[in-house]
Each structure stands twice: as C-alpha cells, then as structure tokens.
Design an enzyme around this catalytic site. Structure first.
Site, mmCIF file in Angstrom:
data_model
loop_
_atom_site.group_PDB
_atom_site.id
_atom_site.type_symbol
_atom_site.label_atom_id
_atom_site.label_comp_id
_atom_site.label_asym_id
_atom_site.label_seq_id
_atom_site.Cartn_x
_atom_site.Cartn_y
_atom_site.Cartn_z
ATOM 1 N N TRP A 151 0.800 -1.224 0.000
ATOM 2 C CA TRP A 151 0.000 0.000 0.000
ATOM 3 C C TRP A 151 0.831 1.272 0.000
ATOM 4 O O TRP A 151 0.287 2.352 -0.220
ATOM 5 C CB TRP A 151 -0.910 0.007 1.243
ATOM 6 C CG TRP A 151 -0.206 -0.516 2.476
ATOM 7 C CD1 TRP A 151 -0.286 -1.787 2.972
ATOM 8 C CD2 TRP A 151 0.710 0.183 3.329
ATOM 9 N NE1 TRP A 151 0.527 -1.931 4.081
ATOM 10 C CE2 TRP A 151 1.154 -0.727 4.321
ATOM 11 C CE3 TRP A 151 1.211 1.490 3.360
ATOM 12 C CZ2 TRP A 151 2.063 -0.378 5.324
ATOM 13 C CZ3 TRP A 151 2.123 1.830 4.347
ATOM 14 C CH2 TRP A 151 2.527 0.901 5.308
ATOM 15 N N LYS A 175 -2.224 -8.768 -7.327
ATOM 16 C CA LYS A 175 -2.995 -8.531 -6.101
ATOM 17 C C LYS A 175 -2.322 -7.382 -5.377
ATOM 18 O O LYS A 175 -1.275 -7.534 -4.766
ATOM 19 C CB LYS A 175 -3.040 -9.754 -5.175
ATOM 20 C CG LYS A 175 -4.051 -9.517 -4.037
ATOM 21 C CD LYS A 175 -3.768 -10.302 -2.792
ATOM 22 C CE LYS A 175 -2.726 -9.703 -1.904
ATOM 23 N NZ LYS A 175 -3.048 -8.355 -1.324
ATOM 24 N N GLU A 178 -5.122 -4.424 -0.255
ATOM 25 C CA GLU A 178 -6.565 -4.196 -0.089
ATOM 26 C C GLU A 178 -6.834 -2.796 0.464
ATOM 27 O O GLU A 178 -7.941 -2.283 0.377
ATOM 28 C CB GLU A 178 -7.161 -5.264 0.837
ATOM 29 C CG GLU A 178 -7.345 -6.630 0.176
ATOM 30 C CD GLU A 178 -6.043 -7.302 -0.216
ATOM 31 O OE1 GLU A 178 -5.019 -7.094 0.465
ATOM 32 O OE2 GLU A 178 -6.030 -8.037 -1.232
ATOM 33 N N SER A 229 6.979 -6.890 3.553
ATOM 34 C CA SER A 229 7.893 -7.113 4.677
ATOM 35 C C SER A 229 8.706 -8.394 4.486
ATOM 36 O O SER A 229 8.295 -9.322 3.781
ATOM 37 C CB SER A 229 7.094 -7.192 5.982
ATOM 38 O OG SER A 229 6.184 -8.251 5.911
ATOM 39 N N GLU A 250 11.205 -7.829 -3.092
ATOM 40 C CA GLU A 250 11.609 -6.490 -2.632
ATOM 41 C C GLU A 250 11.126 -6.367 -1.197
ATOM 42 O O GLU A 250 9.947 -6.113 -0.954
ATOM 43 C CB GLU A 250 10.941 -5.410 -3.495
ATOM 44 C CG GLU A 250 11.271 -5.466 -4.963
ATOM 45 C CD GLU A 250 12.657 -4.943 -5.273
ATOM 46 O OE1 GLU A 250 13.408 -4.583 -4.338
ATOM 47 O OE2 GLU A 250 13.000 -4.925 -6.455
ATOM 48 N N CYS A 284 10.422 1.791 1.789
ATOM 49 C CA CYS A 284 11.405 0.743 2.090
ATOM 50 C C CYS A 284 12.829 1.296 2.067
ATOM 51 O O CYS A 284 13.691 0.797 2.789
ATOM 52 C CB CYS A 284 11.250 -0.428 1.145
ATOM 53 S SG CYS A 284 11.331 0.040 -0.583
#
Ligand code: NAD
Length: 476
Positions: A151, A175, A178, A229, A250, A284
């Site tokens: 996200w 995907k 959400e 993560s 990643e 990140c």
C-alpha cells in the site's frame, strides 16, 4: 472534485464484484471514513483468473516489440492525461500529499516509457559454430506472473508489478494491497485502455494469505513478484519453492545514513529531513539510522530536530501539507511501541513522539537520539516518521553499524573525502548506495536489495529480464 470510484476486481477484462463475495472496507487514513467496500476473491474467481492468465500468456508471448511498446507508451500517455484524478484517489486511500502522489505517478510514466524502449533490446546471442551448425541463446518470457504489491506506493508498486511482465511478454495477475485498490485499478485501466489484451493483466483482491496460497499453488504461475515485509516475503518464497516459481523479492530495509565530519552538513540535512518524512517514513528505502561522526553530531541532530518541527502535517489534499497521515492504524501503533521502548531504554526524544489530532492515523515527525542498541527500533524496520540519530567515533565503527543488520536495501553516505567515498561504495552491504545524494533510483537503474532485503531487481533492463528465462538452442 473526484469521487472515489466504485471498487471491483478485473478478471478477463470484466469488472467483478457483488454476489456472495466477502468485502473489506477501504478507509481514508486522514479522516477514518470509509471510502468504499472492496470485493474479495473466492476460490472460483482465482481459478478463473489463472485460466485467463494462461490464455493471456499464449497471446502476449507472441506480441511484437512494437505492440508492447505501443501499449506501454499509450498507458503512460493516459496516466499523464488522468494524473490529477489518479493522484487524488491515491491520496484519498493512502494519505500521502497530493504532490507526492502525482510524482509517484510520473515515475510510472518514466518507467513505462523506458520499458517501451527496452522491449526492442531483449535479444540473446549467437555462438561461434562451424558452418552448418547454429547455436543461439534466447530470452523468453517466463510465463504468467503472480504479483503482490503493498500500500505504501499505491501507484508505483502496481506500475512496477505490471510494467515489467508486460514488457517481457508475460501475463500477470496483480494482487495489490486491499488498503489501496482504486489506485492499482487506475493503473491497470490505463494499460487496458491503451490496447492491452484483456487476458494479459488482471487484478484480484482478497484475504492475502488465501490469494497467495491459491495462486502460488498453481503450476500455471511461473513467477512470484512480491514487495512487502521480510517476514511475509520469506513465507511466500517458501510457498514458491513447491512449484519452483522464480522470485523477485523487494523486502524491508533499515536505511543507514553515514554523515562524516568532512560532510556538507547543511546539504546532508536538507536531503535527509526531506527523505525521512516523505510518505510519513513508510518507504522501504527511507533513511532511518543516522550514523553521525562525533564532531558534527550535535549540529546534525539539532538541525534534524529543527527540520522535523517545520514539517506541515495534515490532510494530503491540503496543498500546504508536506506530510500526511500514516496509511493504516497498524503504523501509529508501531510508532508508539517502538519509540516508547527506545525512550524507556534511555534514548532522548528530540521531536514528536506522539500521535496527532483526534481522527485518522497521524503521527508527529519524530527524532530520537543516543538510542541504545538493545532498543527494538535499532533492529526492527520502523516504517514511519522517525529518525534515529546516534554518534560514532570512527569510519570503521560507522561502516560496522551500517552493516550490522540483516537488511541491505538502500544506504546513504555524506562525505567529501574521495578516497572514503570509494571505500564506502565498496564496503557497504546494500543494493543501492547513495554518495552525497538521496536519489538512489531511476527507470534505468536496478532497484533491489541484498541479504534479508530480498533478491532480484525491478526497474532498469534487469527488471524486464527478471520476467524472462534463457533457452539455449543447438542446431546440428
Ligand atoms: P504485512 O507484512 O502483513 O504486509 C505487507 C504487505 O504484504 C501488504 O501489502 C499485505 O497485503 C501483503 N501481504 C501480507 N501477507 C500476505 C500474504 N500471505 N500473501 C500475499 N501478500 C501478503 O504488514 P503491513 O502492516 O501491511 O506492513 C508492515 C510492514 O511491512 C512494514 O513495517 C514494512 O516493514 C513492510 N512493508 C514494506 C514495504 C516495502 O516497500 N518493502 C511496503 C509495505 C510494507
């Protein structure tokens, strides 16, 4: 004013929603209000998407470079035309300032245009053989890709996940998170509107573990591409071994920033403060551990505190805002836990350290210093608006601290000593190293990490090649 769009999945080019499907609410992190209800895939949806992805691969693997380039360039043009509308949706879902969302979208534009050129350069080689024999080494698209995007870059992550497989001649089931579905759908829609065959790229949403187990459990999927993560990445990499799917991972980071006595401290501060609070630190490659040499430590720490206090926190749709809310309620909870633990263990609070406002998920731009190594935040990726500033005596100690963690994504260095710059470039364990710069990415440069930060690259020629496999053909 852009309305928040209605939500759906895109399977075989069709907007899928309703029925008996479960839904999950999409929340505006600046207000806590519900923006929409997202339909979640059931097993039949995923099976259908897999079947379509298989036929999509059969179509797209035969596409010409001209066809791929036309789709990528066309989608880039549509993103520019729709920029305000799309960026606004990203801000509504994720919280980042509108200007940041727009910049993120423009990175997709740059990447798609770069890939549109790269599709003409996916050639292999011909080996030296006696007359009458021929041996060639070819790059072929790997096959249907399952791509999972988080996200934090609601537009950029889907752009990377879709652009590379499409350039390579693969099909892809995306995907995206959400929490930020409409942003991902907007990017996919640009590709479809630019003429991408409907079977080639699809978008599903669901319960993440259900979707990933289902897709990776199918031999139709030949590659996993994941951003998120390290803990989830390891779980997915294990799932991918069952069908020997190739992987691009990643994962997390804990960005060290080494600031030496001979550095241009003002320049380092300007870059570091801007970099730290971008997207409320939910990046990140965010600069996180400031490893500062003793002579400039106090000046750097105090300058950082001053910079943090100047950050304007607010709703990302307000043009004055320079930092929005955190993207979901898990993040301010994590900030409270990590900063609280550091302070309890003796760290000093320079700025922030509190939630802000009484709605949404706001957390103050924070600075903590002299943080002991046993504080959780010295090991765990904070993924939030907090700078950790600690003093060190020697270059050796600073490099050791930079390399101490199992992460190795981005590392930044500030020094005007040319010999030291070369030592740092050689010795820092990271996929991306900045020297007197925080610009560590670009459409033409590989983006990725080492150690627990993952493997494989996105962007650059490497990003496309990561969606391809080699075949050696020997003709007698
Ligand atoms: P998380 O680790 O549960 O999720 C991270 C991402 O992975 C989300 O997009 C989520 O939808 C997805 N995910 C989770 N479980 C999955 C599964 N089984 N299959 C497929 N996808 C799955 O936690 P979170 O609260 O969303 O984020 C927390 C941490 O994740 C952050 O602290 C940060 O370390 C990391 N993160 C990293 C990035 C990155 O760009 N590398 C982006 C977002 C989050």
């Amino acid at each position: 004013m852009t309305q928040y769009p209605s939500l759906h999945m895109i399977i075989d080019g069709t907007r899928v929603s309703g029925g008996n499907r479960r839904t999950s609410a999409v929340i505006n992190p600046a207000t806590g209000e519900t923006l929409g209800e997202l339909p979640l895939a059931d097993a039949a949806d995923l099976d259908r998407a897999l079947e379509v992805a298989q036929s999509g691969f059969a179509i797209w693997r035969k596409s010409t470079p001209q066809e791929r380039a036309a789709v990528l360039q066309g989608a880039a043009r549509l993103m520019v035309e729709r920029a305000d509308e799309i960026a606004r949706v990203a801000t509504l879902e994720e919280g980042k300032p509108f200007a940041e969302a727009k910049m993120e979208l423009m990175m997709n534009v740059g990447l798609f245009n770069f890939y549109a050129g790269e599709v003409f350069r996916l050639y292999g080689r011909e080996l030296v053989r006696p007359e009458g024999q021929r041996s060639t080494v070819r790059w072929e698209p790997v096959g249907p890709v399952a791509a999972f995007a988080p996200w934090n870059f609601p537009l950029g992550n889907p752009g990377r996940k879709l652009g590379a497989p499409i350039a390579a001649g693969c099909s892809v089931i995306l995907k995206s998170a959400e929490e930020t579905p409409a942003s991902a759908l907007a990017i996919l829609q640009c590709l479809l509107d630019a003429g991408l065959p409907k079977e080639v790229a699809q978008a599903v949403f669901g319960v993440p573990d259900e979707v990933s187990r289902h897709l990776l459990g199918s031999p139709i999927i030949r590659k996993l591409s994941f951003t998120g993560s390290t803990v989830v990445g390891k779980h997915l990499a294990r799932l991918a071994t069952e069908n020997m799917q190739r992987t691009t991972m990643e994962l997390g980071g804990h960005g060290p920033v080494l600031v030496f006595n001979d550095a241009d401290v003002d320049k380092a501060l300007a870059n570091a403060v801007g970099g730290k609070y971008r997207n409320a630190g939910q990046v990140c490659v965010s600069p996180t551990r400031f490893i500062v040499q003793e002579d400039v430590f106090e000046r750097f720490r105090d300058g950082f505190i001053e910079g943090a206090r100047k950050v304007v926190v607010g709703n990302g749709l307000d043009p004055a805002t320079t930092m929005g809310p955190m993207a979901n309620p898990r993040r301010p909870d994590a900030m409270e836990r990590l900063i609280g633990d550091a302070l309890a263990k003796g760290a000093k609070l320079g700025a922030g350290g509190t939630r802000l406002g009484n709605q949404g998920y706001f957390y103050a731009p924070s600075v903590i210093s002299e943080v002991p190594l046993d504080a959780a935040i010295m090991t765990e990726e904070p993924f939030g608006p907090v700078a950790i500033v600690n003093p060190y005596a020697t270059e050796e100690q600073m490099i050791a601290e930079a390399n101490r963690l199992p992460y190795g994504l981005a590392a930044y260095n500030w020094t005007n000593d040319a010999a030291r710059q070369r030592r740092l470039a050689a010795q820092i364990e990271a996929g991306m190293v900045g020297i007197n710069s925080h610009m560590i990415g670009g459409a033409d440069a590989p983006f990725g990490g080492v150690k627990w930060s993952g493997h494989g690259s996105e962007d650059g020629p490497e990003g496309v090649k990561a969606c391809m496999v080699l075949k050696a053909v020997h003709e007698g």
